[in-house]
Design an enzyme around this catalytic site. Structure first.
Site, PDB file in Angstrom:
ATOM      1  N   ARG A 180       0.865  -1.186   0.000  1.00 53.22           N
ATOM      2  CA  ARG A 180       0.000   0.000   0.000  1.00 53.22           C
ATOM      3  C   ARG A 180       0.892   1.222   0.000  1.00 53.22           C
ATOM      4  O   ARG A 180       1.737   1.387   0.884  1.00 53.22           O
ATOM      5  CB  ARG A 180      -0.909   0.005   1.228  1.00 53.22           C
ATOM      6  CG  ARG A 180      -2.088   0.982   1.121  1.00 53.22           C
ATOM      7  CD  ARG A 180      -2.855   1.114   2.427  1.00 53.22           C
ATOM      8  NE  ARG A 180      -2.042   1.790   3.420  1.00 53.22           N
ATOM      9  CZ  ARG A 180      -1.901   1.375   4.685  1.00 53.22           C
ATOM     10  NH1 ARG A 180      -2.518   0.284   5.121  1.00 53.22           N
ATOM     11  NH2 ARG A 180      -1.130   2.041   5.520  1.00 53.22           N
ATOM     12  N   GLU A 238       5.058   6.984   2.354  1.00 56.30           N
ATOM     13  CA  GLU A 238       5.816   5.734   2.473  1.00 56.30           C
ATOM     14  C   GLU A 238       5.127   4.671   1.638  1.00 56.30           C
ATOM     15  O   GLU A 238       3.999   4.854   1.186  1.00 56.30           O
ATOM     16  CB  GLU A 238       5.883   5.277   3.934  1.00 56.30           C
ATOM     17  CG  GLU A 238       4.522   4.950   4.522  1.00 56.30           C
ATOM     18  CD  GLU A 238       4.566   4.593   6.010  1.00 56.30           C
ATOM     19  OE1 GLU A 238       5.677   4.518   6.564  1.00 56.30           O
ATOM     20  OE2 GLU A 238       3.494   4.388   6.584  1.00 56.30           O
ATOM     21  N   SER A 291      -2.634  -2.979   5.971  1.00 57.61           N
ATOM     22  CA  SER A 291      -3.945  -3.328   6.531  1.00 57.61           C
ATOM     23  C   SER A 291      -5.072  -2.420   6.054  1.00 57.61           C
ATOM     24  O   SER A 291      -4.858  -1.465   5.322  1.00 57.61           O
ATOM     25  CB  SER A 291      -3.862  -3.303   8.060  1.00 57.61           C
ATOM     26  OG  SER A 291      -3.476  -2.029   8.493  1.00 57.61           O
ATOM     27  N   GLU A 337       7.371   0.350  10.961  1.00 61.28           N
ATOM     28  CA  GLU A 337       5.998   0.367  10.464  1.00 61.28           C
ATOM     29  C   GLU A 337       5.059   0.465  11.665  1.00 61.28           C
ATOM     30  O   GLU A 337       5.465   0.297  12.804  1.00 61.28           O
ATOM     31  CB  GLU A 337       5.699  -0.929   9.693  1.00 61.28           C
ATOM     32  CG  GLU A 337       6.582  -1.149   8.479  1.00 61.28           C
ATOM     33  CD  GLU A 337       6.505  -0.032   7.477  1.00 61.28           C
ATOM     34  OE1 GLU A 337       5.437   0.577   7.323  1.00 61.28           O
ATOM     35  OE2 GLU A 337       7.536   0.256   6.851  1.00 61.28           O
ATOM     36  N   GLY A 338       3.767   0.694  11.362  1.00 58.57           N
ATOM     37  CA  GLY A 338       2.752   0.606  12.424  1.00 58.57           C
ATOM     38  C   GLY A 338       2.273   1.939  12.952  1.00 58.57           C
ATOM     39  O   GLY A 338       1.394   1.981  13.795  1.00 58.57           O
ATOM     40  N   ASN A 387       4.114   0.621   2.208  1.00 57.80           N
ATOM     41  CA  ASN A 387       4.045  -0.475   3.176  1.00 57.80           C
ATOM     42  C   ASN A 387       4.123  -1.786   2.413  1.00 57.80           C
ATOM     43  O   ASN A 387       3.231  -2.092   1.618  1.00 57.80           O
ATOM     44  CB  ASN A 387       2.716  -0.429   3.931  1.00 57.80           C
ATOM     45  CG  ASN A 387       2.522   0.881   4.660  1.00 57.80           C
ATOM     46  OD1 ASN A 387       3.026   1.079   5.744  1.00 57.80           O
ATOM     47  ND2 ASN A 387       1.801   1.814   4.034  1.00 57.80           N
ATOM     48  N   LYS A 391      12.285  10.197  10.677  1.00 58.53           N
ATOM     49  CA  LYS A 391      11.625   8.882  10.578  1.00 58.53           C
ATOM     50  C   LYS A 391      12.592   7.739  10.870  1.00 58.53           C
ATOM     51  O   LYS A 391      13.613   7.616  10.203  1.00 58.53           O
ATOM     52  CB  LYS A 391      11.071   8.684   9.160  1.00 58.53           C
ATOM     53  CG  LYS A 391       9.941   9.622   8.796  1.00 58.53           C
ATOM     54  CD  LYS A 391       9.334   9.217   7.465  1.00 58.53           C
ATOM     55  CE  LYS A 391       7.937   9.785   7.305  1.00 58.53           C
ATOM     56  NZ  LYS A 391       7.199   9.164   6.213  1.00 58.53           N
ATOM     57  N   LYS A 443      12.456   2.775   5.280  1.00 57.72           N
ATOM     58  CA  LYS A 443      12.567   4.216   4.989  1.00 57.72           C
ATOM     59  C   LYS A 443      13.908   4.534   4.326  1.00 57.72           C
ATOM     60  O   LYS A 443      14.002   5.421   3.483  1.00 57.72           O
ATOM     61  CB  LYS A 443      12.428   5.038   6.276  1.00 57.72           C
ATOM     62  CG  LYS A 443      11.196   4.726   7.097  1.00 57.72           C
ATOM     63  CD  LYS A 443       9.924   5.172   6.401  1.00 57.72           C
ATOM     64  CE  LYS A 443       8.704   4.905   7.253  1.00 57.72           C
ATOM     65  NZ  LYS A 443       8.337   3.500   7.378  1.00 57.72           N
ATOM     66  N   ARG A 457      -7.680   7.670   5.197  1.00 52.91           N
ATOM     67  CA  ARG A 457      -7.704   7.838   6.653  1.00 52.91           C
ATOM     68  C   ARG A 457      -7.613   9.324   6.958  1.00 52.91           C
ATOM     69  O   ARG A 457      -6.854  10.048   6.316  1.00 52.91           O
ATOM     70  CB  ARG A 457      -6.522   7.108   7.293  1.00 52.91           C
ATOM     71  CG  ARG A 457      -6.643   5.602   7.213  1.00 52.91           C
ATOM     72  CD  ARG A 457      -5.331   4.914   7.494  1.00 52.91           C
ATOM     73  NE  ARG A 457      -4.344   5.266   6.492  1.00 52.91           N
ATOM     74  CZ  ARG A 457      -3.062   4.926   6.556  1.00 52.91           C
ATOM     75  NH1 ARG A 457      -2.620   4.244   7.592  1.00 52.91           N
ATOM     76  NH2 ARG A 457      -2.225   5.273   5.605  1.00 52.91           N
TER      77      ARG A 457
END
EC number: 6.3.2.3
Length: 474
Positions: A125, A144, A151, A368-369, A146, A364, A305, A450
């Site tokens: 994604r 970024e 998810s 992830e997350g 993923n 950064k 990254k 989002r």
């Protein structure tokens, strides 16, 4: 970027009634999370937080994000196959970042032994924000990509119906019709199904590596259900289960509880806290097998990254996509400013620049997350501390993207509906499947929007900051 919700956001009584209807529809559609009190149980669940109205997204930028996704798929796949590039790029990072170093150790071990896997599956994604330019226009800028456990494809497939319902309740049927069809869970399952088919064993199953405490299980179930509809069976296991009951035969075929596994789909294993010594051993066992890993370890490393920053250097994209100047131009158009913090003059200059103008940059780490980045004064303090240390190489510096805020109403369990200033982040899901050197599938399969309050610098839905949304093309 105005939409027609302005007047609707002023009537508190109407908002409360709408919010009640929206929440009921979200529950009916399956926009669900387990509760933080009982993350391992589905006995009591709640709705996943979402916006009351769809949020404005410029149509041209939505189209641009979709158009570049196949290029990003190609790029990630090419990077994952270039062991020399990965080693050179991550050499300074793995000295100071033990998590990336552990992943890289497994990568090296698998290369040394010889990669048993012949089919490769990417479910990624690519996430963007909309930079507001001085002239008022907006530009698509990548945050970024993923490459592991990307998810919310499942829940994003269920939110369009909620916003169509809200607009229909208001009699805005024309506006309701503008909300795009979106079903990433079907597309992600299609990629897994293709990899399963190419693996070539009709009785083999898909192994989903899950966390013990998984609030986002309904998102994952959406993909499992799509696979079951194709008569492909999914078993959910933890790393600990793999460690205890997983095995390889002499051909390096993977077995779990005596059942052959065709595809391993990771929804765990992207953060240091996900691994114990036992879990690292389980990850190595999985990587050594000929099962299709999604992602394999090289593809997970391709999503770091540091790799993202290195790809923004002059000439690097051209080396991965030779003879494809249009693809290179599409990719480069989405890049924000990215800067290395390796020891040396280039890193020193980047640190000086960021300390002088902290509001223009983000620091950064390789994580992830959500919820890991540093901004403003916190970033300055970290840079002052890291200035003379090798540890700074485990971070990158990125130009801060400044979107134009808009008003919307965020709905969360236990909180009143209130109108606030918001910004959005758009994700495009990409799927590719490669057999040997032949790419047999490369496509985009849907989007995720989002939205969060402007006071929150960092964090996604899983981190409890952003909420689910739908783009309203303007």
């Amino acid at each position: 970027m105005a939409t027609g919700w302005g007047s609707l956001l002023q009537d508190e009584q109407q908002l409360e009634e709408l919010a009640r209807q929206a929440v009921d529809r979200a529950l009916a559609e399956g926009v669900l999370l387990r509760t933080s009190q009982a993350p391992s149980s589905s006995h009591v669940v709640s709705y996943a937080p979402f916006t009351l109205f769809p949020s404005p997204v410029p149509s041209a930028l939505l189209e641009q994000a979709y158009a570049v996704q196949a290029d990003f798929n190609l790029l990630v796949d090419a990077v994952s196959q270039n062991a020399v590039f990965l080693e050179q790029t991550l050499s300074s990072t793995i000295k100071r970042d033990s998590f990336t170093a552990r992943l890289f150790d497994i990568h090296k071990q698998v290369l040394k032994e010889g990669i048993a896997q012949t089919v490769f599956l990417g479910l990624n994604r690519s996430d963007y924000m909309f930079q507001c330019n001085p002239d008022g226009s907006a530009a698509l800028k990548q945050i970024e990509i993923n490459t592991v456990s990307a998810s919310f494809g499942g829940l994003a497939s269920r939110t369009p119906a909620v916003h169509r319902h809200v607009l229909s309740v208001l009699g805005k049927t024309k506006e309701a019709a503008k909300i795009l069809f979106n079903n990433p869970s079907k597309g992600l399952a299609m990629g897994i199904a293709k990899a399963w088919e190419l693996y070539g064993s009709a009785n083999a199953q898909v192994l989903l590596i899950a966390q013990e405490k998984e609030r986002n299980i309904f998102d994952q179930r959406a993909i499992e259900n799509e696979l079951l509809a194709r008569n492909i069976h999914v078993i959910r296991r933890r790393f600990e289960d793999v460690s205890e009951k997983g095995s390889l035969d002499q051909d390096r075929r993977l077995f779990m509880d005596g059942q052959e596994i065709a595809v391993v789909y990771f929804r765990d294993g992207y953060m240091p806290g996900h691994y114990s010594l036992q879990n690292w051993e389980a990850r190595l066992l999985l990587e050594r097998s000929c099962a299709v890993k999604c992602p394999d370890i090289a593809t997970q490393l391709a999503g770091t990254k540091k790799v993202q920053q290195e790809l923004s250097r002059v000439g690097v994209l051209e080396s991965f996509l030779p003879g494809q100047p249009e693809a290179v131009a599409r990719l480069r158009a989405t890049f924000a400013g990215l800067y290395s913090l390796d020891l040396g003059e280039e890193g020193d200059q980047a640190i000086t620049k960021a300390i002088a103008a902290p509001s223009s940059f983000v620091l950064k780490p390789q994580r992830e997350g959500g919820g890991n980045n540093l901004y403003g004064e916190e970033m300055v303090q970290a840079l002052e501390r890291l200035k003379d240390s090798e540890e700074r190489a485990s971070y990158i510096l990125m130009e801060k993207i400044e979107p134009e805020p808009f008003r919307n109403c965020l709905l969360r369990p236990g909180s009143p509906a209130r109108v606030i200033q918001c910004i959005s982040e758009l994700g495009i899901f990409g799927v590719y499947v490669r057999e040997g050197k032949t790419l047999v599938m490369n496509k985009h399969v849907g989007h995720l929007l989002r939205t969060k309050a402007i006071e929150h610098a960092d964090g996604g839905v899983a981190a409890g900051v952003a909420v689910l949304d739908n783009p309203y093309p303007v």
